[in-house]
Design an enzyme around this catalytic site. Structure first.
Site, PDB file in Angstrom:
ATOM      1  N   ASP A   1       0.736  -0.891   0.138  1.00  0.00           N
ATOM      2  CA  ASP A   1       0.025  -0.023  -0.026  1.00  0.00           C
ATOM      3  C   ASP A   1       1.099   1.468   0.106  1.00  0.00           C
ATOM      4  O   ASP A   1       1.039   2.172   0.447  1.00  0.00           O
ATOM      5  CB  ASP A   1      -0.977  -0.007   1.677  1.00  0.00           C
ATOM      6  CG  ASP A   1      -2.101   1.064   1.296  1.00  0.00           C
ATOM      7  OD1 ASP A   1      -2.249   1.477   0.254  1.00  0.00           O
ATOM      8  OD2 ASP A   1      -2.931   1.360   2.480  1.00  0.00           O
TER       9      ASP A   1
ATOM     10  N   LYS B   1       0.064   3.816  -2.303  1.00  0.00           N
ATOM     11  CA  LYS B   1      -0.515   5.167  -2.979  1.00  0.00           C
ATOM     12  C   LYS B   1       0.504   5.368  -3.744  1.00  0.00           C
ATOM     13  O   LYS B   1       0.763   7.389  -3.777  1.00  0.00           O
ATOM     14  CB  LYS B   1      -0.975   5.521  -1.824  1.00  0.00           C
ATOM     15  CG  LYS B   1      -2.335   5.031  -0.995  1.00  0.00           C
ATOM     16  CD  LYS B   1      -2.483   5.826  -0.006  1.00  0.00           C
ATOM     17  CE  LYS B   1      -3.980   5.185   0.976  1.00  0.00           C
ATOM     18  NZ  LYS B   1      -2.971   3.722   1.649  1.00  0.00           N
TER      19      LYS B   1
ATOM     20  N   HIS C   1       1.550   7.734  -6.966  1.00  0.00           N
ATOM     21  CA  HIS C   1       1.169   8.755  -7.620  1.00  0.00           C
ATOM     22  C   HIS C   1       2.988   9.687  -8.186  1.00  0.00           C
ATOM     23  O   HIS C   1       2.874  10.362  -7.300  1.00  0.00           O
ATOM     24  CB  HIS C   1      -0.136  10.373  -7.013  1.00  0.00           C
ATOM     25  CG  HIS C   1       0.079  10.980  -8.447  1.00  0.00           C
ATOM     26  ND1 HIS C   1      -0.516  11.062  -9.241  1.00  0.00           N
ATOM     27  CD2 HIS C   1      -0.033  12.337  -7.807  1.00  0.00           C
ATOM     28  CE1 HIS C   1      -0.747  11.792  -9.726  1.00  0.00           C
ATOM     29  NE2 HIS C   1      -0.609  12.808  -9.352  1.00  0.00           N
ATOM     30  N   ASP C   2       2.799   9.820  -9.733  1.00  0.00           N
ATOM     31  CA  ASP C   2       4.005  10.827  -9.860  1.00  0.00           C
ATOM     32  C   ASP C   2       3.758  10.525 -11.850  1.00  0.00           C
ATOM     33  O   ASP C   2       2.739  10.432 -11.954  1.00  0.00           O
ATOM     34  CB  ASP C   2       5.247  10.052  -9.503  1.00  0.00           C
ATOM     35  CG  ASP C   2       6.827  10.789  -9.069  1.00  0.00           C
ATOM     36  OD1 ASP C   2       6.528  11.358 -10.625  1.00  0.00           O
ATOM     37  OD2 ASP C   2       7.076  11.090  -8.594  1.00  0.00           O
TER      38      ASP C   2
ATOM     39  N   GLY D   1       3.814   9.817 -15.279  1.00  0.00           N
ATOM     40  CA  GLY D   1       4.250   8.282 -15.786  1.00  0.00           C
ATOM     41  C   GLY D   1       4.924   6.959 -15.574  1.00  0.00           C
ATOM     42  O   GLY D   1       4.974   6.401 -15.751  1.00  0.00           O
TER      43      GLY D   1
ATOM     44  N   GLY E   1      -6.724  -3.019  10.657  1.00  0.00           N
ATOM     45  CA  GLY E   1      -4.695  -3.072  12.183  1.00  0.00           C
ATOM     46  C   GLY E   1      -5.076  -2.798  13.296  1.00  0.00           C
ATOM     47  O   GLY E   1      -4.462  -3.528  13.355  1.00  0.00           O
ATOM     48  N   ARG E   2      -5.319  -0.576  13.458  1.00  0.00           N
ATOM     49  CA  ARG E   2      -5.407  -1.141  14.932  1.00  0.00           C
ATOM     50  C   ARG E   2      -6.236  -2.203  15.865  1.00  0.00           C
ATOM     51  O   ARG E   2      -6.151  -2.727  16.441  1.00  0.00           O
ATOM     52  CB  ARG E   2      -5.699   0.230  15.112  1.00  0.00           C
ATOM     53  CG  ARG E   2      -4.491   1.294  14.968  1.00  0.00           C
ATOM     54  CD  ARG E   2      -4.757   2.583  15.026  1.00  0.00           C
ATOM     55  NE  ARG E   2      -5.519   3.298  13.147  1.00  0.00           N
ATOM     56  CZ  ARG E   2      -5.957   4.036  13.307  1.00  0.00           C
ATOM     57  NH1 ARG E   2      -5.905   5.053  13.824  1.00  0.00           N
ATOM     58  NH2 ARG E   2      -6.711   4.692  11.847  1.00  0.00           N
TER      59      ARG E   2
END
Length: 233
Positions: free
Chosen positions: A63, A65, A67-68, A70, A208-209
Site C-alpha cells: 500500500d 499509493k 502517484h508521479d 507516468g 489494522g489497529r
C-alpha cells in the site's frame, strides 16, 4: 475471487519496523493469510518482507499509493511486481492508473486505485479544491479505473453499494475504514463494521489497529473472520 474468510481479511501491518512485523505475523500464525505493508513499514525496511512472507505462503498487499509522472509509476510498479505482491495501490487518476497497468503487465500483481481517503469527508475535499463531493468523486474514479482495466478500487464502506451497482463484478472492491462494533474510530471518518462492509459488496476488508492493539491479536482476527463468514453465509 477469494473463497474463505481468511482470504477476505487483510491485516494491516502498520508497525514501525521489520522485527515488529515479524513478531506480529508469528503471533497471528495460521489465523491470517493476507497482510498489508504500508508506508510506515515499507520505509522502515518492510519491502524486503514482501518476498519473505510470500515465500511463507502469505498474500501481500503493498500500500504505497503511488502517484508521479507516468514513467516513474510504471517502473515502480514493475519493481513491486518482481517482489511477488498480490496488490499494489496507486492514486486513481487516469495517467497514474494507465502507467501502473503498463508496469504490471506480464505479472500476477493486481493494481488497486485509491478513490478518496477514508479520513476525508466532503469538507476536506472542498478544502483541497475539489468541486465534487465524496460520492461523486468516488463514482468518477471508479469509472476511470474500470476504463483503465485495473483490478480494483480502494474505497470506504459508505460508497460500496453505489460503486458495486456502477461497476458490477468488473472490479474488486477493497475497503479500509472497517471497525468491529464498539472499536475506536481513530482518524477514520467513513466507517462500517465487517458484516456491514460485506453486506454492501466488499471483496476484502483491511483492518489494522483493532487487531494489532488487541490483548490477543489472534483471537481478534478470528472474531472478525467469524463475522465475515456469517455475513457471507
Amino acid at each position: 475471487m477469494p473463497k474463505t474468510a481468511s482470504d477476505r481479511l487483510i491485516v494491516a501491518l502498520d508497525l514501525p519496523d521489520v522485527a515488529a512485523a515479524r513478531d506480529m505475523v508469528a503471533a497471528l500464525g495460521d489465523a491470517v493469510s493476507f497482510y498489508k505493508i504500508g508506508m510506515e513499514l515499507a520505509y522502515g525496511g518492510g519491502l524486503a518482507l514482501v518476498e519473505e512472507f510470500s515465500r511463507a505462503g502469505k498474500q501481500i498487499f503493498v500500500d504505497l499509493k503511488l502517484h508521479d509522472i507516468g514513467n516513474t509509476v510504471e517502473k515502480a510498479t514493475a519493481q513491486i511486481a518482481k517482489l511477488g505482491a498480490r496488490f499494489l495501490t496507486v492514486h486513481a487518476l487516469p495517467q497514474t492508473l494507465a502507467a501502473a497497468k503498463r508496469g504490471s503487465e506480464g505479472s500476477t500483481l493486481q493494481v488497486l486505485g485509491v478513490t478518496v481517503m477514508t479520513s476525508y469527508d466532503d469538507a476536506d475535499l472542498a478544502a483541497c479544491g475539489y468541486r465534487l463531493n465524496v460520492c461523486d468523486l468516488v463514482a468518477l474514479r471508479a469509472r476511470q479505473a474500470r476504463d483503465a482495466g485495473i483490478a480494483g478500487l480502494i474505497l470506504s464502506p459508505e460508497e460500496l453499494v453505489s460503486t458495486r451497482a456502477l461497476v458490477g463484478q468488473s472490479l474488486l472492491l477493497v475497503t479500509p475504514g472497517v471497525r468491529p462494533a464498539g472499536a475506536a474510530l481513530g482518524d477514520q471518518k467513513r466507517v462500517a463494521t465487517p458484516s456491514e462492509a460485506f453486506a454492501r459488496g466488499a471483496d476484502h476488508i483491511v483492518v489494522g489497529r483493532p487487531i494489532l492493539a488487541a490483548p490477543d491479536p489472534r483471537a481478534a482476527a478470528r472474531a472478525i473472520q467469524a463475522e465475515i463468514a456469517q455475513a457471507r453465509s
